[in-house]
Every structure is written in C-alpha cells, then in structure tokens.
Design a protein around this motif. Sequence first.
Motif, mmCIF file in Angstrom:
data_model
loop_
_atom_site.group_PDB
_atom_site.id
_atom_site.type_symbol
_atom_site.label_atom_id
_atom_site.label_comp_id
_atom_site.label_asym_id
_atom_site.label_seq_id
_atom_site.Cartn_x
_atom_site.Cartn_y
_atom_site.Cartn_z
ATOM 1 N N TYR A 128 56.926 33.354 28.995
ATOM 2 C CA TYR A 128 56.388 33.209 30.346
ATOM 3 C C TYR A 128 54.883 33.478 30.317
ATOM 4 C CZ TYR A 128 61.082 33.081 32.367
ATOM 5 O OH TYR A 128 62.368 32.726 32.705
ATOM 6 N N PRO A 129 54.122 32.859 31.232
ATOM 7 C CA PRO A 129 52.661 33.047 31.218
ATOM 8 C C PRO A 129 52.232 34.509 31.287
ATOM 9 C CG PRO A 129 53.251 31.224 32.662
ATOM 10 C CD PRO A 129 54.540 31.861 32.228
ATOM 11 N N GLU A 130 52.967 35.321 32.043
ATOM 12 C CA GLU A 130 52.583 36.732 32.144
ATOM 13 C C GLU A 130 52.785 37.449 30.809
ATOM 14 O OE1 GLU A 130 56.684 36.417 34.286
ATOM 15 O OE2 GLU A 130 54.886 35.172 33.959
ATOM 16 N N GLY A 131 53.754 36.990 30.021
ATOM 17 C CA GLY A 131 53.948 37.557 28.686
ATOM 18 C C GLY A 131 52.801 37.208 27.760
ATOM 19 N N VAL A 132 52.368 35.957 27.797
ATOM 20 C CA VAL A 132 51.231 35.532 26.975
ATOM 21 C C VAL A 132 49.979 36.316 27.375
ATOM 22 C CG1 VAL A 132 49.747 33.585 26.351
ATOM 23 C CG2 VAL A 132 52.217 33.235 26.620
ATOM 24 N N ALA A 133 49.792 36.525 28.687
ATOM 25 C CA ALA A 133 48.636 37.300 29.157
ATOM 26 C C ALA A 133 48.696 38.738 28.654
ATOM 27 C CB ALA A 133 48.581 37.275 30.686
ATOM 28 N N ALA A 134 49.905 39.313 28.633
ATOM 29 C CA ALA A 134 50.055 40.684 28.140
ATOM 30 C C ALA A 134 49.752 40.768 26.648
ATOM 31 C CB ALA A 134 51.471 41.183 28.420
ATOM 32 N N PHE A 135 50.171 39.752 25.890
ATOM 33 C CA PHE A 135 49.860 39.720 24.456
ATOM 34 C C PHE A 135 48.346 39.777 24.243
ATOM 35 C CE2 PHE A 135 53.918 37.052 23.638
ATOM 36 C CZ PHE A 135 54.683 38.206 23.537
ATOM 37 N N LYS A 136 47.630 39.047 25.073
ATOM 38 C CA LYS A 136 46.178 38.958 24.914
ATOM 39 C C LYS A 136 45.473 40.268 25.257
ATOM 40 C CE LYS A 136 46.026 33.948 25.567
ATOM 41 N NZ LYS A 136 45.588 32.816 26.421
ATOM 42 N N GLN A 137 46.151 41.163 26.006
ATOM 43 C CA GLN A 137 45.562 42.449 26.384
ATOM 44 C C GLN A 137 46.011 43.597 25.483
ATOM 45 O OE1 GLN A 137 43.187 42.947 28.754
ATOM 46 N NE2 GLN A 137 43.176 40.705 28.825
ATOM 47 N N LEU A 138 47.003 43.333 24.629
ATOM 48 C CA LEU A 138 47.605 44.407 23.843
ATOM 49 C C LEU A 138 46.597 45.091 22.934
ATOM 50 C CD1 LEU A 138 50.304 45.793 23.323
ATOM 51 C CD2 LEU A 138 50.791 44.069 21.577
ATOM 52 N N GLU A 139 45.788 44.313 22.265
ATOM 53 C CA GLU A 139 44.799 44.878 21.345
ATOM 54 C C GLU A 139 43.820 45.783 22.089
ATOM 55 O OE1 GLU A 139 41.984 43.206 17.690
ATOM 56 O OE2 GLU A 139 42.749 41.831 19.213
ATOM 57 N N ALA A 140 43.364 45.336 23.271
ATOM 58 C CA ALA A 140 42.410 46.115 24.054
ATOM 59 C C ALA A 140 43.031 47.396 24.594
ATOM 60 C CB ALA A 140 41.875 45.266 25.213
ATOM 61 N N ASN A 141 44.353 47.392 24.807
ATOM 62 C CA ASN A 141 45.040 48.563 25.373
ATOM 63 C C ASN A 141 45.593 49.507 24.309
ATOM 64 O OD1 ASN A 141 44.582 47.682 28.003
ATOM 65 N ND2 ASN A 141 46.471 46.479 28.060
ATOM 66 N N ALA A 142 45.317 49.216 23.038
ATOM 67 C CA ALA A 142 45.911 49.989 21.946
ATOM 68 C C ALA A 142 45.539 51.470 22.013
ATOM 69 C CB ALA A 142 45.483 49.408 20.604
ATOM 70 N N ALA A 143 44.319 51.781 22.419
ATOM 71 C CA ALA A 143 43.865 53.174 22.440
ATOM 72 C C ALA A 143 44.632 54.007 23.456
ATOM 73 C CB ALA A 143 42.366 53.239 22.733
ATOM 74 N N THR A 144 45.189 53.348 24.471
ATOM 75 C CA THR A 144 46.011 54.050 25.466
ATOM 76 C C THR A 144 47.479 54.074 25.041
ATOM 77 O OG1 THR A 144 44.524 53.374 27.246
ATOM 78 C CG2 THR A 144 46.738 54.069 27.885
ATOM 79 N N LEU A 145 47.965 52.944 24.546
ATOM 80 C CA LEU A 145 49.376 52.827 24.183
ATOM 81 C C LEU A 145 49.734 53.680 22.971
ATOM 82 C CD1 LEU A 145 49.702 48.962 24.629
ATOM 83 C CD2 LEU A 145 50.768 50.705 26.083
ATOM 84 N N GLY A 146 48.827 53.725 21.984
ATOM 85 C CA GLY A 146 49.110 54.451 20.750
ATOM 86 C C GLY A 146 49.456 55.916 20.966
ATOM 87 N N PRO A 147 48.578 56.703 21.617
ATOM 88 C CA PRO A 147 48.892 58.119 21.844
ATOM 89 C C PRO A 147 50.147 58.329 22.686
ATOM 90 C CG PRO A 147 46.550 57.703 22.145
ATOM 91 C CD PRO A 147 47.202 56.361 22.012
ATOM 92 N N SER A 148 50.403 57.404 23.609
ATOM 93 C CA SER A 148 51.607 57.518 24.437
ATOM 94 C C SER A 148 52.864 57.423 23.593
ATOM 95 C CB SER A 148 51.587 56.417 25.511
ATOM 96 O OG SER A 148 52.778 56.441 26.265
ATOM 97 N N VAL A 149 52.907 56.461 22.681
ATOM 98 C CA VAL A 149 54.086 56.321 21.818
ATOM 99 C C VAL A 149 54.148 57.463 20.811
ATOM 100 C CG1 VAL A 149 55.204 54.869 20.094
ATOM 101 C CG2 VAL A 149 54.204 53.828 22.123
ATOM 102 N N LYS A 150 53.004 57.908 20.323
ATOM 103 C CA LYS A 150 52.971 59.018 19.350
ATOM 104 C C LYS A 150 53.663 60.256 19.902
ATOM 105 C CE LYS A 150 49.786 61.720 16.467
ATOM 106 N NZ LYS A 150 50.430 61.376 15.194
#
Length: 265
Positions: A128-150
């Motif tokens: 879905y288009p919203e999924g493709v858009a999220a893929f494109k933001q994943l790299e930029a959001n890594a600094a937030t997502l990484g510590p959360s999963v850690k």
Amino acid sequence: MPNANVADVNGQHLFYSVHGAGKPLILLHGGIDPDSFGSNLAELAKGRQVIAVHLQAHGRTPDTDRPLRSETMGDDIAALISHLKLGKADVMGYSLGASVALQTAIRHPDAVERLVIVSAAMRQDGFYPEGVAAFKQLEANAATLGPSVKASPLGQAYPNVDWTNLFRKVGDMTKRPFDWSADVARLKARTLLVFADADAIRPEHMVEFWKALGGGQRDAGLDGSLRPANALAILPNTTHYTLAVEPMLPEIVNRFLGPAKKAVG
C-alpha cells in the motif's frame, strides 16, 4: 537452544539453529525479529528438520560492512544449503525473509526444491502507498526506533544487536524500488504464496503475483487436472503482523510441502 550452529559463508558469520528431523526446511524470519514465527517453528519441526537462520545483522548473526540486500542474503542462503550439503532444500520465508527466500530461488534455482513465500511483494508498489512511504522514512527514524527496541524484550533477548544500525540498513534496503516480476515468471521451484486477508500487500498485487506464477488462468476442470503446479492461500482474519504466528499456517505449509521424508545420509 536446539543445535545452534554457525556457518562462515560469503564473508558472513551466519547463525542457524536446527529443530526436528527429516527433510530440511530452511526458515527465514521477518525484519528485525529472528523469532517472528513464534511457536509455529516447533509446529513445522514436528514433521521435518527446520533450519532457522538469523539473517545478516539480525539476532545472533553479526553485521558486516555489506549493505542489506535481499539478493546478497539470498546468496548467503544458497551458500548455507551448499555448506550443509543439502543438495536442494525447501525454503520458507516471511516478509523480509520471504524476499530473501524468493531471491534464493531466483538466483540459485539448483538450491531450492519448493518455495513458500509468506507476505511479500514482487514489486515495491505491491505494498500500500502508506507502507512505501513508511519504508522511505525508516532510515531517518532509526535513531528513535533503535533505542526503543533495545529496551524491549526483543532487545533484551538479543543484546548484541546494534538496533539503530539495523533500522538504518533495513531502511536503506526497503526504500529502494524493485521489480522482480519477470524473474518470478521464470521461477523453477514449485511455490506457495501465503497472504493475510488484511495484509500490507495490496490484494490486486496478490493476484498479479499469483498470475505471474501461472495461477488464475483458467478453471482447473472437474478433476482438477488443469490446476497450476503452484498454490495460493489467503488466510482469514489475519494481518501482515499476525500471519507468521497464525496457527493455520503450518497446516497449509505442510499440505503444500507434502509428507516429510527422512533425510538421506
């Protein structure tokens, strides 16, 4: 942990665990979570030998300088099959792992006997288009997502993973357009596609994927003799995020793979 092993292939220190006995099934997890099949791993291992791999930078397989790509990780799986002297093996993957499984069969047809693709696209716009858009933001959001999963139970289970780096590399991979439809049409391995009825994959793309495999062309006939060699399953009341642990999944997969024969040698 049942029979934990490491294979040094393609410059990767590839971790895998072996469960059960019988005909081998290479099992490839989804993105970031090497345990994404949950108790379904044990269910699949009741009738065959399941070889559960941790892909590059995931779980107990360390990262290298190599970018994450489905193609090169597919090369790793083919090299593992050769390393284990399996000849041909059945290969099953979910989400990210399904893309890797697909590339293993595309790039190394002599290594794959049967292929099970659980919730993957053969083109980027299959999502879905919203999924493709999220893929494109994943790299930029890594600094937030990484510590959360850690800090999560998953992070505690795999403390050696650099989660921020993993999100960056997964994001770099998933933002890139791809189109494997011509390769899918040439696949040699008998293939089962499995999707959720509320998947991250568009239903139109599910049908397109199925048709690329020779499905959906005509009525199979009263005796079923005209049905295609490949198969399609859409599981009810499931999503992309519940599909790998859905209790119906092993039953459908085992029906497609057929009776597990004991390994020779």
